[in-house]
Design an enzyme around this catalytic site. Structure first.
Site, mmCIF file in Angstrom:
data_model
loop_
_atom_site.group_PDB
_atom_site.id
_atom_site.type_symbol
_atom_site.label_atom_id
_atom_site.label_comp_id
_atom_site.label_asym_id
_atom_site.label_seq_id
_atom_site.Cartn_x
_atom_site.Cartn_y
_atom_site.Cartn_z
ATOM 1 C CG HIS A 158 12.344 49.482 3.337
ATOM 2 N ND1 HIS A 158 11.856 49.475 2.051
ATOM 3 C CD2 HIS A 158 11.872 48.342 3.903
ATOM 4 C CE1 HIS A 158 11.136 48.375 1.844
ATOM 5 N NE2 HIS A 158 11.144 47.675 2.970
ATOM 6 N NE ARG A 163 7.777 45.936 -0.963
ATOM 7 C CZ ARG A 163 8.319 45.208 0.009
ATOM 8 N NH1 ARG A 163 8.181 45.599 1.268
ATOM 9 N NH2 ARG A 163 8.977 44.096 -0.260
ATOM 10 C CD GLU A 191 11.477 52.285 0.182
ATOM 11 O OE1 GLU A 191 12.345 51.383 0.144
ATOM 12 O OE2 GLU A 191 10.387 52.149 0.771
#
Length: 324
Positions: A284, A237, A266
């Site tokens: 991601h 993360r 993000e």
């Protein structure tokens, strides 16, 4: 009367069809207007939620009086206020295991991409700069035979370690809360303190869940412990790494490079990372393969169906709330 399931992110027609056998399914649709408004309007009727990517806690769920279960199509659950779920008796499920190998593939591709500068040299070639054989300024680093450091030797970390040890003859060291004796026997892995591991590894791969204990686990101090020739890989993360400190370390040459699939905020926009040639940045995509996403979706549906039909879900994050 059927219970109601509300999707809080896009679900496929196949997922909807599976759910519609047992439940009334509500899917907010951008074509019908504001998705958040549709979600909030349907929320009081929902017995179950399914999806990924939406923060859910007290502020978002106070009006969800019928809610029994939230089925997340993900492994990580830091988007959910688990204390509030426990207070309300709301079950939370996730989708572990099914994305282990795909995420490990992605992690190792970042190791390879950073070491051999594949994205950087692809752009260089396409820009027409290849006029002669490349010189030392464009050389990469070997991966085989190097030392692979894993921060968090869970399932994904172990899968990356196997790729490194068995595929590339890498030495494996790791840091974590407990020894992994079976992996030590299988791979010759050795446990280190975080500080020791950072100083020894050529590639430091972060695979820990986000928690109060791991938030900004890697900051300026930790980055300075790494070799100047080393690479940092983060597929965990974003907030596990102090992003400002990482940017400074990349700019100063404190470490050679970084391969990143996750970020503090993000999507990643207007960040110095986007212009740093020694930062390999991905959007991601750890589990983003067609096969894995389908497997995750099916696992999430299985968990949701079980909970709403009175059966204990396979992947219950907070088992203390289960009264079945």
């Amino acid at each position: 009367m059927k219970k109601t399931v509300l999707a809080f992110s896009r679900i496929t027609p196949a997922m909807a069809e599976r759910l519609q056998h047992d439940f009334t399914v509500i899917m907010p649709d951008p074509k019908r207007g504001d998705v958040n408004a549709q979600f909030n309007e349907a929320l009081p009727h929902a017995h179950g939620l399914i999806g990924v990517g939406r923060k859910l806690g007290r502020a978002q769920l106070e009006g969800a009086g019928k809610l029994e279960v939230v089925s997340s199509v993900s492994v990580g659950y830091d988007n959910y206020d688990l204390d509030y779920f426990n207070e309300r008796g709301i079950a939370l499920t996730n989708t572990p295991d099914v994305l282990t190998e795909s995420t490990a593939d992605l992690g190792f591709s970042l190791i390879m991409g950073c070491a051999r500068r594949t994205a950087e040299l692809d752009a260089w070639t396409k820009a027409g700069h290849w006029q002669a054989s490349v010189g030392p300024a464009l050389f990469g680093s070997d991966v085989h035979g190097k030392t692979l450091g894993i921060v968090g030797m869970g399932n994904i970390g172990a899968a990356i370690a196997r790729r490194g040890r068995l595929g590339f003859n890498m030495s494996v060291i790791y840091s974590g809360n407990s020894r992994k004796t079976a992996l030590e026997q299988e791979l010759g892995a050795q446990m280190r303190s975080l500080e020791q591991m950072l100083g020894e590894a050529d590639f430091v791969c972060i695979v820990v869940p986000l928690s109060d204990a791991t938030r900004q686990l890697i900051g300026a101090r930790e980055l300075k412990l790494m070799k100047p020739s080393a690479f940092l890989i983060n597929i965990a993360r974003g907030p596990v790494v102090d992003e400002a400190a990482l940017i400074q370390a990349l700019q100063d040459g404190t470490i050679r490079g970084a391969g990143l699939d996750v970020y503090e905020k993000e999507p990643l926009t207007d960040s110095p990372l986007l212009s740093l040639p020694n930062a390999l940045t991905l959007p991601h995509i750890g589990s983003a393969t067609a096969e894995t996403r389908e497997a995750m979706a099916n696992r999430a549906i299985d968990n949701l169906r079980a909970a709403l039909l009175g059966e204990r879900p396979r992947d219950l994050v907070n088992p203390q709330v289960w009264k079945g």
